[in-house]
Motif scaffolding. Structure first.
Motif, PDB file in Angstrom:
ATOM      1  N   ALA A 116       0.803  -1.228   0.000  1.00 15.95           N
ATOM      2  CA  ALA A 116       0.000   0.000   0.000  1.00 15.95           C
ATOM      3  C   ALA A 116       0.834   1.275   0.000  1.00 15.95           C
ATOM      4  CB  ALA A 116      -0.940   0.006   1.206  1.00 15.95           C
ATOM      5  N   LEU A 117       2.066   1.191   0.504  1.00 20.37           N
ATOM      6  CA  LEU A 117       2.896   2.388   0.583  1.00 20.37           C
ATOM      7  C   LEU A 117       3.816   2.500  -0.620  1.00 20.37           C
ATOM      8  CD1 LEU A 117       3.913   2.333   4.369  1.00 20.37           C
ATOM      9  CD2 LEU A 117       2.018   3.572   3.279  1.00 20.37           C
ATOM     10  N   CYS A 134      -5.675  -7.374  -2.336  1.00 19.50           N
ATOM     11  CA  CYS A 134      -4.530  -8.291  -2.223  1.00 19.50           C
ATOM     12  C   CYS A 134      -4.655  -9.263  -1.061  1.00 19.50           C
ATOM     13  CB  CYS A 134      -3.242  -7.493  -2.036  1.00 19.50           C
ATOM     14  SG  CYS A 134      -2.840  -6.385  -3.383  1.00 19.50           S
ATOM     15  N   GLY A 135      -5.530  -8.979  -0.119  1.00 27.51           N
ATOM     16  CA  GLY A 135      -5.647  -9.807   1.068  1.00 27.51           C
ATOM     17  C   GLY A 135      -7.062  -9.790   1.610  1.00 27.51           C
ATOM     18  N   HIS A 136      -7.190  -9.353   2.875  1.00 31.97           N
ATOM     19  CA  HIS A 136      -8.511  -9.387   3.503  1.00 31.97           C
ATOM     20  C   HIS A 136      -8.695  -8.212   4.457  1.00 31.97           C
ATOM     21  CE1 HIS A 136      -9.610 -13.374   1.991  1.00 31.97           C
ATOM     22  NE2 HIS A 136      -8.329 -13.674   2.155  1.00 31.97           N
ATOM     23  N   LEU A 173      -1.708  -2.507  -8.132  1.00 35.69           N
ATOM     24  CA  LEU A 173      -1.984  -3.941  -8.081  1.00 35.69           C
ATOM     25  C   LEU A 173      -1.185  -4.691  -9.136  1.00 35.69           C
ATOM     26  CD1 LEU A 173      -5.866  -3.971  -7.527  1.00 35.69           C
ATOM     27  CD2 LEU A 173      -4.042  -4.169  -5.822  1.00 35.69           C
ATOM     28  N   THR A 174      -1.001  -4.062 -10.281  1.00 32.54           N
ATOM     29  CA  THR A 174      -0.186  -4.675 -11.334  1.00 32.54           C
ATOM     30  C   THR A 174       1.262  -4.791 -10.887  1.00 32.54           C
ATOM     31  OG1 THR A 174      -1.655  -3.765 -13.039  1.00 32.54           O
ATOM     32  CG2 THR A 174       0.538  -4.491 -13.742  1.00 32.54           C
ATOM     33  N   GLU A 175       1.769  -3.738 -10.227  1.00 32.94           N
ATOM     34  CA  GLU A 175       3.156  -3.735  -9.753  1.00 32.94           C
ATOM     35  C   GLU A 175       3.397  -4.828  -8.714  1.00 32.94           C
ATOM     36  OE1 GLU A 175       3.846   0.125  -8.197  1.00 32.94           O
ATOM     37  OE2 GLU A 175       3.656   1.150 -10.140  1.00 32.94           O
ATOM     38  N   CYS A 176       2.423  -5.058  -7.838  1.00 36.53           N
ATOM     39  CA  CYS A 176       2.625  -6.046  -6.775  1.00 36.53           C
ATOM     40  C   CYS A 176       2.051  -7.415  -7.140  1.00 36.53           C
ATOM     41  CB  CYS A 176       2.064  -5.542  -5.445  1.00 36.53           C
ATOM     42  SG  CYS A 176       0.291  -5.264  -5.413  1.00 36.53           S
ATOM     43  N   HIS A 177       1.737  -7.615  -8.418  1.00 36.92           N
ATOM     44  CA  HIS A 177       1.325  -8.927  -8.940  1.00 36.92           C
ATOM     45  C   HIS A 177       0.102  -9.476  -8.210  1.00 36.92           C
ATOM     46  CE1 HIS A 177       5.079  -8.825 -11.165  1.00 36.92           C
ATOM     47  NE2 HIS A 177       5.738  -8.661 -10.038  1.00 36.92           N
ATOM     48  N   ALA A 210      -8.858  -9.415  -9.658  1.00 33.54           N
ATOM     49  CA  ALA A 210      -8.999  -8.154  -8.919  1.00 33.54           C
ATOM     50  C   ALA A 210      -8.603  -6.976  -9.796  1.00 33.54           C
ATOM     51  CB  ALA A 210      -8.152  -8.191  -7.653  1.00 33.54           C
ATOM     52  N   ILE A 211      -7.515  -7.108 -10.530  1.00 30.68           N
ATOM     53  CA  ILE A 211      -7.057  -6.023 -11.408  1.00 30.68           C
ATOM     54  C   ILE A 211      -8.105  -5.725 -12.478  1.00 30.68           C
ATOM     55  CG2 ILE A 211      -5.281  -5.314 -13.055  1.00 30.68           C
ATOM     56  CD1 ILE A 211      -3.305  -7.073 -11.502  1.00 30.68           C
ATOM     57  N   GLU A 212      -8.664  -6.766 -13.070  1.00 39.15           N
ATOM     58  CA  GLU A 212      -9.667  -6.571 -14.121  1.00 39.15           C
ATOM     59  C   GLU A 212     -10.931  -5.930 -13.562  1.00 39.15           C
ATOM     60  OE1 GLU A 212     -10.250 -10.376 -15.886  1.00 39.15           O
ATOM     61  OE2 GLU A 212      -8.426 -10.263 -17.126  1.00 39.15           O
TER      62      GLU A 212
END
Length: 337
Positions: free
Chosen positions: A194-195, A215-217, A277-281, A286-288
């Protein structure tokens, strides 16, 4: 510093791997009460990180004297030009060194089990999803007046909010935040993704919740852990649904303009979220999803409504959802960068 003697014994009782990210701006009036509530925690923080946004009062000296008096590790951000709330928290979070970080406003009062309750929920999440999973815990709040007189036993209910199911969390967060920053406990795995918080983020806590849900919950504890003080200088206070509706009726044009501008800001936030999100795979799904909702908001007009419906986008409550669709329909297409 008077009054810290009894607190010091309990402060040394139960250390945890928690940093507190405290942001201040001319908060001297209520700051000492917030700091004293840190001493009363049944699970105490290991580190206090202060980022002050150019206060002209005694905010910084109050915090530094407090940390010195109780022997708490204190990290103070370098003096900087006025950043605003979001980027001030970004700076504080970047300086936190512990595994878990609790966000702190300058004018609330934490209940004694605030950190213990959030940490227990965090550990439950780690047991369920794994220690490498980005996690964010948030709770309800008790709303109080400036003198701490009770106003509402539940911030969530007074705002007409509820915690959505894990399946719905991201879809709702794409257009509405429901997690209050001053109740949050986040783990290092979330902060790594996030940072830094981008300047396009509408609110720092909304951004953290968006990344966590992508990315998580996002985990919710249905009990108040904070006395959420309402006073004349609140950056974000409490409005009931009825009061919000009255204000819209009284000033429809200005609220319409503000709502449309917020939709545009939301689309920009989703644009940088998609890149992050793309950078952190992150998961492709989720990205779409983020991309499609971003495009739906940005296109404006009737097409916007159709695209939002196809993505099952909604907010908490029918009125909020209908308002979102109306605003997106009325706004024009956002200019392309």
């Amino acid at each position: 510093m008077a009054g810290h003697g009894d607190g010091l014994a309990s402060y040394k009782a139960a250390a945890t791997d928690i940093s507190v990210a405290l942001c201040t701006f001319n908060g001297a009036l209520y700051l000492q009460e917030q700091l004293d509530s840190l001493l009363r925690q049944t699970s105490r923080p290991t580190e206090l990180v202060l980022s002050d946004d150019g206060s002209s009062d005694a905010s910084v000296s109050i915090v530094t004297e407090f940390a010195r008096a109780v022997g708490m590790r204190l990290v103070v951000a370098p003096t900087h030009a006025r950043l605003g709330v979001g980027q001030n928290f970004n700076l504080a979070l970047l300086l936190c060194s512990r595994q878990y970080v609790a966000l702190s406003d300058q004018d609330d009062v934490w209940l004694p089990d605030k950190l213990a309750t959030a940490l227990a929920a965090m550990h439950e999440g780690e047991a369920r999803y794994g220690t490498s999973c980005p996690l964010l815990v948030y709770t309800d709040l008790t709303v109080v007046a400036a003198d701490l007189r009770p106003i509402s036993s539940s911030f969530m209910r007074s705002k007409g909010l509820c915690n959505p199911s894990p399946h719905d969390a991201l879809t709702i967060l794409l257009t509405q935040n429901f997690a209050t920053g001053c109740t949050m406990l986040v783990n290092r795995q979330l902060l790594e993704r996030a940072l830094p918080i981008p300047k396009e983020a509408v609110f720092h806590d909304w951004w953290l919740a968006l990344v966590a849900a992508s990315c998580g919950h996002v985990l919710y504890v249905d009990q108040p852990t904070i006395m959420y003080r309402q006073h004349d200088s609140n950056v974000i206070g409490i409005d009931t649904m009825a009061l919000s509706l009255k204000r819209i009726i009284a000033h429809p044009a200005s609220h319409l303009e503000h709502g449309i501008a917020m939709c545009t800001s939301c689309a920009r936030q989703l644009d940088v979220l998609e890149s992050r999100l793309t950078e952190c795979h992150a998961a492709t799904a989720a990205i779409e999803h983020v991309h499609r909702v971003k495009e739906a908001i940005a296109c404006g007009g009737v097409r916007s409504v159709g695209r939002l419906l196809s993505q099952h986008v909604r907010r908490l409550g029918r009125f909020r959802t209908a308002t979102l669709y109306l605003l997106c329909m009325l706004k024009g297409a956002d200019p392309r960068p």
